[in-house]
Design a protein around this motif. Structure first.
Motif, PDB file in Angstrom:
ATOM      1  N   ALA A 237       0.830  -1.204   0.000  1.00 23.52           N
ATOM      2  CA  ALA A 237       0.000   0.000   0.000  1.00 23.52           C
ATOM      3  C   ALA A 237       0.866   1.257   0.000  1.00 23.52           C
ATOM      4  O   ALA A 237       0.659   2.169  -0.797  1.00 23.52           O
ATOM      5  CB  ALA A 237      -0.936  -0.015   1.205  1.00 23.52           C
ATOM      6  N   ALA A 238       1.871   1.295   0.876  1.00 23.49           N
ATOM      7  CA  ALA A 238       2.698   2.497   0.953  1.00 23.49           C
ATOM      8  C   ALA A 238       3.575   2.652  -0.284  1.00 23.49           C
ATOM      9  O   ALA A 238       4.043   3.739  -0.578  1.00 23.49           O
ATOM     10  CB  ALA A 238       3.561   2.441   2.209  1.00 23.49           C
ATOM     11  N   SER A 239       3.819   1.561  -1.019  1.00 20.01           N
ATOM     12  CA  SER A 239       4.597   1.677  -2.251  1.00 20.01           C
ATOM     13  C   SER A 239       3.699   1.998  -3.440  1.00 20.01           C
ATOM     14  O   SER A 239       4.146   1.915  -4.577  1.00 20.01           O
ATOM     15  CB  SER A 239       5.335   0.387  -2.560  1.00 20.01           C
ATOM     16  N   GLY A 240       2.455   2.270  -3.182  1.00 16.57           N
ATOM     17  CA  GLY A 240       1.563   2.650  -4.264  1.00 16.57           C
ATOM     18  C   GLY A 240       0.977   1.477  -5.018  1.00 16.57           C
ATOM     19  O   GLY A 240       0.347   1.666  -6.051  1.00 16.57           O
ATOM     20  N   VAL A 241       1.191   0.267  -4.511  1.00 20.39           N
ATOM     21  CA  VAL A 241       0.570  -0.892  -5.164  1.00 20.39           C
ATOM     22  C   VAL A 241      -0.780  -1.125  -4.487  1.00 20.39           C
ATOM     23  O   VAL A 241      -0.858  -1.653  -3.383  1.00 20.39           O
ATOM     24  CB  VAL A 241       1.458  -2.150  -5.034  1.00 20.39           C
TER      25      VAL A 241
ATOM     26  N   LEU B 113       7.466   3.996   8.378  1.00 22.09           N
ATOM     27  CA  LEU B 113       7.308   2.804   7.532  1.00 22.09           C
ATOM     28  C   LEU B 113       6.485   3.094   6.292  1.00 22.09           C
ATOM     29  O   LEU B 113       6.438   2.299   5.365  1.00 22.09           O
ATOM     30  CB  LEU B 113       6.652   1.671   8.317  1.00 22.09           C
ATOM     31  N   LEU B 114       5.826   4.256   6.281  1.00 20.29           N
ATOM     32  CA  LEU B 114       5.038   4.578   5.089  1.00 20.29           C
ATOM     33  C   LEU B 114       5.906   5.276   4.057  1.00 20.29           C
ATOM     34  O   LEU B 114       5.419   5.728   3.035  1.00 20.29           O
ATOM     35  CB  LEU B 114       3.837   5.456   5.464  1.00 20.29           C
ATOM     36  N   GLY B 115       7.192   5.374   4.326  1.00 19.94           N
ATOM     37  CA  GLY B 115       8.102   6.006   3.363  1.00 19.94           C
ATOM     38  C   GLY B 115       8.611   7.318   3.903  1.00 19.94           C
ATOM     39  O   GLY B 115       7.902   8.038   4.615  1.00 19.94           O
ATOM     40  N   GLU B 116       9.860   7.626   3.569  1.00 16.91           N
ATOM     41  CA  GLU B 116      10.478   8.852   4.062  1.00 16.91           C
ATOM     42  C   GLU B 116       9.705  10.083   3.596  1.00 16.91           C
ATOM     43  O   GLU B 116       9.637  11.084   4.281  1.00 16.91           O
ATOM     44  CB  GLU B 116      11.918   8.943   3.553  1.00 16.91           C
ATOM     45  N   GLY B 117       9.141   9.961   2.397  1.00 20.19           N
ATOM     46  CA  GLY B 117       8.511  11.142   1.820  1.00 20.19           C
ATOM     47  C   GLY B 117       7.059  11.347   2.237  1.00 20.19           C
ATOM     48  O   GLY B 117       6.454  12.366   1.903  1.00 20.19           O
TER      49      GLY B 117
ATOM     50  N   ASP C 284      -2.061   9.839   3.934  1.00 19.96           N
ATOM     51  CA  ASP C 284      -1.637   9.653   2.549  1.00 19.96           C
ATOM     52  C   ASP C 284      -1.802   8.224   2.064  1.00 19.96           C
ATOM     53  O   ASP C 284      -1.822   7.967   0.865  1.00 19.96           O
ATOM     54  CB  ASP C 284      -0.179  10.078   2.370  1.00 19.96           C
ATOM     55  N   VAL C 285      -1.854   7.285   2.999  1.00 16.62           N
ATOM     56  CA  VAL C 285      -2.113   5.898   2.607  1.00 16.62           C
ATOM     57  C   VAL C 285      -3.467   5.540   3.212  1.00 16.62           C
ATOM     58  O   VAL C 285      -3.578   5.172   4.373  1.00 16.62           O
ATOM     59  CB  VAL C 285      -1.015   4.958   3.124  1.00 16.62           C
TER      60      VAL C 285
END
Lengths: 372, 288, 293
Positions: free
Chosen positions: A108-112, A328-332, A338-339
């Motif tokens: 999910a956090a990688s946009g998949v 864990l949801l990404g540095e950015g 956002d997720v």
């Protein structure tokens, strides 16, 4: 000119010849991949009490029967847990078993965009905080804690502190990121290691081998927060030819058939248990012991009741806040919203345009109604 | 006779004489191709999924580099916002990880010095050779990683188990190699030294050792990669900091935007160390 | 053959009985291969070499020339028999002998001057010499001596700081001789020392060695396979033959003869009738080559 030298021709002619040879090779290689007929789907799974039934499903032929019914092919492939997640995010496999936390922070956090179609179980004591020499939760300050960082182990530890009003202690712990393949040996081998957070069967191994170790907190105190799901990429479910939906139906049908056997109500109870135990190389006895602390939803109804409840969203919220606070949801990622997560009742946790994680209980409902 | 770069027959001509400019250009082609291929995959994947993390885009990479170089390593490290660039770097995760991994690496390298001396002794003193050679040959074949649980028990899970993993992994090969290099020193040299009133230690340390040193340093250069490999294995399995620790953690949530800069940084460090050793070799040994 | 007989019986000008420098009594050397086959290289060799002699050992490949040298050096023990150098039995390699091999004669990591200084320096200050207070003064003194030695060998002062890989083969051997001589050994062993050099370099080195021998009179044992070189240099010629089972334990020393010294330089001497006759005789003796029908 020696006889074995290439005949003298223009450079262009040579390139042309190379190009022709390459294209012939390329065509002959790619042609094979167009040959497959029935749409094929791959499920990745890794060893865990709640996921071992996938092995049984595939081996006993239950899965094949359901796949044939829907006119598709389903393959089940065993991975290491981390590798299975990598493969799923890289879109090499269509479905994968994972916990709700990893489902959030990996695909999910990688946009998949992915969808949970089966809610298999929740950890009801499988994950535990173990200490030596009677150490209590409030005495952990400054101690080295062995665990696989940024996983449910760390979540469990943090929840343990929060539930006991010790949240300030969290920053005073010294976390040692230890691979699960070595954590039991490293903890047992050296008595200066006093705290470990891990999961079954490692927990049972440690408790069996060292009587001085005690379980001071486990996931039965936070029921339903650590869930085990079968995730399918949303785009697979939405395939134009409808094969994705067939896949979801077939897997769900097969799963609950296996569950019925596991629960002991259907025929082949013994075999289902033995084969599932064999999937992880466990004895049936130790597997049954693991199942005691795994809250398996044997019936579709049990799963959907939990999935559709109001408490479910609160539990997911705890997990997503944890993921966000630990990056864990990404540095950015700027905000926890956002997720976003979509629930079966249509409500959304987070930003409406950023839904990445969906719970879809409709297949389990169909199974419950016997409509598969 | 084919002379042009464009003629494919040149590719299989051993006697081809490429121009200097051509060799220069050719040597960079694969670099450019890799970058192009990466950019292509990245853009393809981002077209499908704008948040793809597996093949991060240039923008994501820059962000990743910034956060690894300027952001504090720990979540609770509250560096005051007015800190200078230098302070930021000093608190950044890449700095902390490099210091942690680097100190392990150099301690392990220092511990390889006795290994080299042992190899020298084995090569030159027959009794040393008889005593150690067979055992080291056997020990060399043991896959050091499989000893890790034992290392954890003996050395704990802190620094020493990782350092010893590196040493145990690399030392036997280095010992054997040094022994081999030592034995390759012409017998005449040793005979000559004895006729010049050298003692045994003189022969070992004043005649043979300086001669084998350049080759031994080359051997150490070749060991850098296995050293790094064992360091990574150790750090990934149990640690609280280090370059590989960060990579292992980042893998948990597909943080390739950090992992790729880290990999390049490690490659750069190793390359730098290798170049340094090569330079040292040339400066120390003008007689080569 | 009459010539040779005359040669061997000739009374030498230096025939006074002198101190025995190198003595070999019943020396044999047998090698055993890994398969268990034995190979005898030297058999029942008895030799007495007097101090100040210039002994040249000649023979075809594999006849044991170099083995003989290695035994005298102490690099290997003999299978049977005993060896004495300077009145004491040989057990290990030591500084009684100076040694100039064909190859690898210099330490590659030291300059010409350092190579020459190495022996005395190590002998006086074993290990970590710079810790000793007197070392620097000593080194200065030694440097002068070593430079002189190098000049004596026909090197230029500018060559003193060259590393071996920058020197020609001839230069390397000059330095190697200097390196050995500075230790003032009572015996000099040279193993095919000039075999790899071109003819003109070889001749000048031969002249150099002769000059040094005349000045300092060390006992020389010079192994070569070149007959002209052997005849030009030696005062005594030992010809070894390959040992075969047929010999049945007898010695494989084919000939041991004294040679007449001549003060003529090599280039002039080699054309004299006696020299040519002697050369063809020795060639036939040692290699079985016959020039005259």
């Amino acid at each position: 000119m020696t006889p074995w030298r290439l005949p003298q021709k223009s450079a262009a002619a040579c390139w042309l010849r190379l190009a022709v040879i390459c294209s012939i090779l390329f065509c002959s290689l790619t042609q094979n991949s167009f040959a497959a007929s029935a749409p094929k789907f791959v499920i990745g799974w890794s060893v865990y009490a709640g996921w071992n039934p996938f092995f049984y499903m595939a081996k006993s032929g239950i899965l094949r029967r359901w796949a044939d019914k829907y006119g598709i092919q389903i393959e089940v492939q065993r991975f290491d847990y981390a590798a299975s997640l990598d493969a799923f995010v890289a879109k090499n496999i269509d479905a994968c078993t994972m916990t709700n936390m990893e489902a959030l922070d990996m695909p999910a956090a990688s946009g998949v965009d992915s969808t949970a179609i089966i809610l298999g179980d929740y950890s009801d004591g499988n994950d535990a905080v173990l200490t030596r020499s009677g150490l209590k939760l409030n005495q952990l300050s400054g101690k080295h804690v062995m665990l696989v960082q940024k996983t449910v182990s760390e979540y469990l530890l943090e929840r343990a502190l929060v539930l006991n009003g010790l949240q300030d202690e969290a920053s005073r712990l010294k976390l040692v990121n230890t691979s699960d393949s070595d954590i039991a040996g490293a903890f047992l081998g050296n008595h200066s290691n006093q705290v470990v957070v891990t999961w079954k069967p490692l927990v049972s191994q440690i408790l069996d081998q060292d009587k001085g170790v005690a379980n001071i907190f486990d996931s039965s105190k936070i029921p339903g927060e650590i869930m085990d799901l079968l995730m399918v990429r949303t785009e697979v479910l939405h395939r134009q030819d409808g094969s994705g939906v067939k896949f979801a139906k077939a897997v769900t049908g097969a799963w609950y058939e296996a569950m019925a056997q596991m629960s002991g109500t259907g025929p082949g109870h013994e075999r289902a248990l033995n084969e599932s135990a064999a999937a992880s190389g466990d004895t049936p006895a130790s597997y049954s012991e693991q199942l005691k602390t795994t809250h398996l939803f044997y019936t579709p109804k049990a799963a959907t009741d939990f999935n559709d409840s109001a408490a479910f969203k609160q539990k997911m919220d705890l997990v997503r806040q944890f993921c966000f606070h630990h990056n864990l949801l990404g540095e950015g990622t700027q905000s926890v919203d956002d997720v976003a997560i979509l629930y079966p009742d249509g409500s959304i946790q987070g930003k409406k345009d950023r839904v990445r994680f969906r719970f879809d209980s409709s297949y389990m409902h169909l199974a419950g109604q016997g409509k598969l | 006779m084919a002379t042009s770069v464009l003629d494919p027959r040149n590719l299989v001509d051993i006697q081809a004489r490429p121009k200097r400019s051509a060799t220069q250009i050719l040597s960079w082609v694969l670099f450019l191709a890799s970058i192009a291929l990466y950019a292509h995959f990245s853009s393809v994947r981002h077209r499908e999924n704008s948040e793809d993390r597996i093949v991060p885009s240039a923008k994501q990479l820059v962000q990743g580099i910034q956060s690894s170089v300027f952001h504090p390593a720990e979540e609770d490290d509250d560096l005051d916002p007015g800190a200078t660039r230098w302070q930021q770097i000093r608190h950044s995760m890449i700095w902390k990880d490099t210091v942690a991994s680097g100190s392990r690496f150099f301690i392990a390298m220092a511990l390889l010095v006795p290994a080299i001396l042992l190899g020298l002794h084995m090569g030159i003193f027959p009794y040393f050779g008889a005593f150690f050679l067979r055992y080291v040959l056997f020990f060399d074949k043991i896959v050091a990683l499989s000893l890790l649980p034992i290392l954890f028990i003996v050395f704990g899970i802190d620094e020493w188990s990782k350092i010893m993993l590196m040493v145990i992994g690399v030392a036997p090969t280095l010992i054997l190699d040094t022994c081999q290099i030592t034995r390759a020193v012409p017998r005449e040299q040793i005979v000559k030294a004895f006729t010049l009133k050298c003692s045994n230690l003189d022969v070992a340390y004043r005649v043979v050792f300086p001669q084998i040193l350049p080759n031994v340093i080359n051997s150490v250069r070749l060991s850098l990669k296995p050293l790094a490999l064992f360091l990574f294995a150790g750090e990934m399995i149990a640690s609280t900091d280090g370059l590989a620790y960060r990579i292992a953690i980042m893998r948990r949530h597909m943080g390739m935007d950090i992992i790729i800069p880290y990999l390049l940084w490690v490659a750069l460090l190793l390359f730098g160390l290798d170049t340094l050793l090569r330079f040292l070799n040339r400066r120390l040994h003008p007689w080569l | 053959m009459a010539l040779a007989a005359a040669l061997m019986q000739e009374e030498l000008p230096i025939a006074r009985k002198r101190r025995c420098e190198i003595g070999l009594k019943g020396v044999s050397k047998t090698y055993r291969s890994e398969k268990g086959e034995t190979r005898t290289v030297l058999s029942a060799v008895n030799l007495e070499i007097e101090a100040g002699e210039f002994v040249v050992v000649l023979g075809e490949t594999g006849c044991g020339k170099s083995t003989l040298l290695r035994l005298i050096l102490g690099e290997e023990p003999p299978s049977f028999g005993s060896i004495q150098v300077s009145g004491k039995p040989v057990k290990q390699i030591d500084a009684r002998c100076g040694y100039v091999p064909q190859k690898y004669s210099l330490f590659p990591n030291r300059t010409a001057l350092q190579n020459v200084m190495f022996g005395p320096r190590t002998a006086k200050y074993p290990l970590m010499p710079w810790l000793h207070p007197g070392f620097h003064a000593y080194r200065k003194e030694l440097k002068t001596e070593a430079t002189q030695q190098l000049l004596r060998m026909g090197l230029r002062a500018a060559d003193a700081n060259k590393y071996p890989h920058k020197m020609s083969g001839g230069m390397q051997q000059r330095v190697a001789i200097a390196q050995a001589l500075i230790m003032k050994p009572s015996v000099m062993l040279m193993d095919e020392a000039f075999s790899a050099l071109d003819p003109s370099t070889r001749i000048s080195l031969q002249e150099l060695v002769l000059d040094i021998w005349r000045e300092q009179r060390p006992t020389m044992v010079f192994v070569t396979h070149n007959v002209a070189e052997a005849l030009f240099l030696g005062t005594r010629l030992i010809v070894l033959g390959a040992y075969s089972e047929m010999m049945g334990g007898k010695t494989n020393v084919i000939a041991d003869m004294h040679l007449q010294r001549s003060d003529l330089p090599y280039l002039e001497r080699r054309h004299t009738k006696e020299f040519i006759e002697l050369q063809s005789y020795v060639e036939e003796l040692s290699y079985g080559i016959s020039c005259q029908p």
